[in-house]
Design a protein around this motif. Structure first.
Motif, PDB file in Angstrom:
ATOM      1  N   GLN A  59       0.833  -1.204   0.000  1.00 37.45           N
ATOM      2  CA  GLN A  59       0.000   0.000   0.000  1.00 37.45           C
ATOM      3  C   GLN A  59       0.871   1.258   0.000  1.00 37.45           C
ATOM      4  OE1 GLN A  59      -3.272  -0.044  -0.326  1.00 37.45           O
ATOM      5  NE2 GLN A  59      -3.390   2.179  -0.340  1.00 37.45           N
ATOM      6  N   LYS A  60       1.931   1.261   0.797  1.00 38.47           N
ATOM      7  CA  LYS A  60       2.834   2.416   0.842  1.00 38.47           C
ATOM      8  C   LYS A  60       3.507   2.623  -0.505  1.00 38.47           C
ATOM      9  CE  LYS A  60       3.835   2.230   5.766  1.00 38.47           C
ATOM     10  NZ  LYS A  60       4.856   1.980   6.788  1.00 38.47           N
ATOM     11  N   ILE A  61       3.885   1.535  -1.145  1.00 40.12           N
ATOM     12  CA  ILE A  61       4.525   1.635  -2.462  1.00 40.12           C
ATOM     13  C   ILE A  61       3.530   2.155  -3.487  1.00 40.12           C
ATOM     14  CG2 ILE A  61       5.533   0.282  -4.341  1.00 40.12           C
ATOM     15  CD1 ILE A  61       6.806  -1.497  -2.144  1.00 40.12           C
ATOM     16  N   GLN A  62       2.300   1.648  -3.458  1.00 43.41           N
ATOM     17  CA  GLN A  62       1.278   2.090  -4.409  1.00 43.41           C
ATOM     18  C   GLN A  62       0.936   3.568  -4.225  1.00 43.41           C
ATOM     19  OE1 GLN A  62      -0.229   0.620  -7.029  1.00 43.41           O
ATOM     20  NE2 GLN A  62       1.195  -1.063  -6.750  1.00 43.41           N
ATOM     21  N   GLU A  63       0.933   4.041  -2.985  1.00 42.72           N
ATOM     22  CA  GLU A  63       0.618   5.436  -2.714  1.00 42.72           C
ATOM     23  C   GLU A  63       1.765   6.363  -3.091  1.00 42.72           C
ATOM     24  OE1 GLU A  63      -0.309   5.439   1.425  1.00 42.72           O
ATOM     25  OE2 GLU A  63      -2.321   4.611   1.121  1.00 42.72           O
ATOM     26  N   GLY A  64       2.943   5.792  -3.319  1.00 40.99           N
ATOM     27  CA  GLY A  64       4.095   6.602  -3.690  1.00 40.99           C
ATOM     28  C   GLY A  64       4.683   7.344  -2.501  1.00 40.99           C
ATOM     29  N   ASP A  65       4.652   6.747  -1.337  1.00 36.21           N
ATOM     30  CA  ASP A  65       5.216   7.338  -0.120  1.00 36.21           C
ATOM     31  C   ASP A  65       6.727   7.465  -0.312  1.00 36.21           C
ATOM     32  OD1 ASP A  65       5.981   8.100   2.403  1.00 36.21           O
ATOM     33  OD2 ASP A  65       4.938   6.470   3.445  1.00 36.21           O
ATOM     34  N   THR A  66       7.179   8.679  -0.680  1.00 36.23           N
ATOM     35  CA  THR A  66       8.587   8.860  -1.053  1.00 36.23           C
ATOM     36  C   THR A  66       9.537   8.627   0.121  1.00 36.23           C
ATOM     37  OG1 THR A  66       8.367  11.239  -0.690  1.00 36.23           O
ATOM     38  CG2 THR A  66       8.083  10.442  -2.947  1.00 36.23           C
ATOM     39  N   SER A  67       9.148   9.038   1.322  1.00 33.65           N
ATOM     40  CA  SER A  67      10.046   8.819   2.459  1.00 33.65           C
ATOM     41  C   SER A  67      10.222   7.319   2.712  1.00 33.65           C
ATOM     42  CB  SER A  67       9.525   9.524   3.711  1.00 33.65           C
ATOM     43  OG  SER A  67       8.286   8.968   4.108  1.00 33.65           O
ATOM     44  N   TYR A  68       9.148   6.557   2.549  1.00 31.56           N
ATOM     45  CA  TYR A  68       9.234   5.104   2.735  1.00 31.56           C
ATOM     46  C   TYR A  68      10.098   4.485   1.639  1.00 31.56           C
ATOM     47  CZ  TYR A  68       7.979   0.207   2.962  1.00 31.56           C
ATOM     48  OH  TYR A  68       8.044  -1.164   3.038  1.00 31.56           O
ATOM     49  N   LEU A  69       9.875   4.907   0.399  1.00 37.65           N
ATOM     50  CA  LEU A  69      10.650   4.350  -0.712  1.00 37.65           C
ATOM     51  C   LEU A  69      12.137   4.679  -0.563  1.00 37.65           C
ATOM     52  CD1 LEU A  69       8.230   5.147  -3.672  1.00 37.65           C
ATOM     53  CD2 LEU A  69       8.687   2.921  -2.648  1.00 37.65           C
ATOM     54  N   GLN A  70      12.449   5.903  -0.135  1.00 34.50           N
ATOM     55  CA  GLN A  70      13.855   6.271   0.056  1.00 34.50           C
ATOM     56  C   GLN A  70      14.490   5.444   1.169  1.00 34.50           C
ATOM     57  OE1 GLN A  70      14.089  10.472   0.702  1.00 34.50           O
ATOM     58  NE2 GLN A  70      13.557  10.971  -1.422  1.00 34.50           N
ATOM     59  N   ARG A  71      13.742   5.252   2.272  1.00 34.11           N
ATOM     60  CA  ARG A  71      14.264   4.467   3.382  1.00 34.11           C
ATOM     61  C   ARG A  71      14.522   3.025   2.947  1.00 34.11           C
ATOM     62  NH1 ARG A  71      10.468   2.787   7.079  1.00 34.11           N
ATOM     63  NH2 ARG A  71       9.385   4.741   6.718  1.00 34.11           N
ATOM     64  N   MET A  72      13.582   2.442   2.205  1.00 34.51           N
ATOM     65  CA  MET A  72      13.765   1.063   1.743  1.00 34.51           C
ATOM     66  C   MET A  72      14.952   0.963   0.785  1.00 34.51           C
ATOM     67  SD  MET A  72      11.777  -1.131   3.093  1.00 34.51           S
ATOM     68  CE  MET A  72      12.100  -0.286   4.616  1.00 34.51           C
ATOM     69  N   ALA A  73      15.101   1.951  -0.092  1.00 30.22           N
ATOM     70  CA  ALA A  73      16.224   1.934  -1.031  1.00 30.22           C
ATOM     71  C   ALA A  73      17.549   1.999  -0.272  1.00 30.22           C
ATOM     72  CB  ALA A  73      16.105   3.097  -2.004  1.00 30.22           C
ATOM     73  N   ARG A  74      17.581   2.811   0.776  1.00 28.27           N
ATOM     74  CA  ARG A  74      18.820   2.948   1.548  1.00 28.27           C
ATOM     75  C   ARG A  74      19.089   1.705   2.405  1.00 28.27           C
ATOM     76  NH1 ARG A  74      20.567   8.385   1.952  1.00 28.27           N
ATOM     77  NH2 ARG A  74      19.097   9.813   0.970  1.00 28.27           N
ATOM     78  N   VAL A  75      18.066   1.205   3.080  1.00 28.78           N
ATOM     79  CA  VAL A  75      18.261   0.097   4.030  1.00 28.78           C
ATOM     80  C   VAL A  75      18.401  -1.240   3.311  1.00 28.78           C
ATOM     81  CG1 VAL A  75      17.166  -1.204   5.909  1.00 28.78           C
ATOM     82  CG2 VAL A  75      17.093   1.290   5.904  1.00 28.78           C
ATOM     83  N   LYS A  76      17.463  -1.552   2.432  1.00 28.63           N
ATOM     84  CA  LYS A  76      17.474  -2.877   1.795  1.00 28.63           C
ATOM     85  C   LYS A  76      18.499  -2.998   0.676  1.00 28.63           C
ATOM     86  CE  LYS A  76      12.880  -4.754   2.606  1.00 28.63           C
ATOM     87  NZ  LYS A  76      11.658  -5.262   1.984  1.00 28.63           N
ATOM     88  N   TYR A  77      18.677  -1.920  -0.079  1.00 28.97           N
ATOM     89  CA  TYR A  77      19.490  -2.017  -1.284  1.00 28.97           C
ATOM     90  C   TYR A  77      20.779  -1.205  -1.223  1.00 28.97           C
ATOM     91  CZ  TYR A  77      15.075  -3.967  -2.713  1.00 28.97           C
ATOM     92  OH  TYR A  77      13.937  -4.721  -2.766  1.00 28.97           O
TER      93      TYR A  77
END
Length: 91
Positions: A59-77
């Motif tokens: 749901q967060k990804i679909q909504e385009g939650d940029t802070s969440y996407l940035q955090r996942m990009a930094r932490v996971k990848y």
């Protein structure tokens, strides 16, 4: 029959019936199935919880939650923005 013989006969009969019930294949199968059901219910609950977390993430990804996407990009990848310097510290 005396009382002692009746009590002894009753005790032996109960022991035989208990042995038949306990060591009967269907009783052992039932016990095994009950234990397996408990294990599967616990696994199902764990999968339901994982599904809930994944649905929230989706749901967060679909909504385009940029802070969440940035955090996942930094932490996971382990991604960094262009021009950023990554600092790692020992835990």
């Amino acid at each position: 029959m005396t009382v002692l013989k009746k009590a002894k006969f009753l005790l032996i009969a109960l022991a035989v019936m208990a042995a038949v019930l306990l060591f009967n294949g269907s009783f052992l199968s039932l016990t095994h199935n009950i234990l397996e059901l408990k294990k599967l219910n616990a696994h199902s609950a764990a999968l339901d919880e994982e599904y809930k977390k994944l649905a929230e993430e989706y749901q967060k990804i679909q909504e385009g939650d940029t802070s969440y996407l940035q955090r996942m990009a930094r932490v996971k990848y382990n991604m960094v923005k262009p021009g950023e310097i990554e600092f790692r510290t020992a835990k």
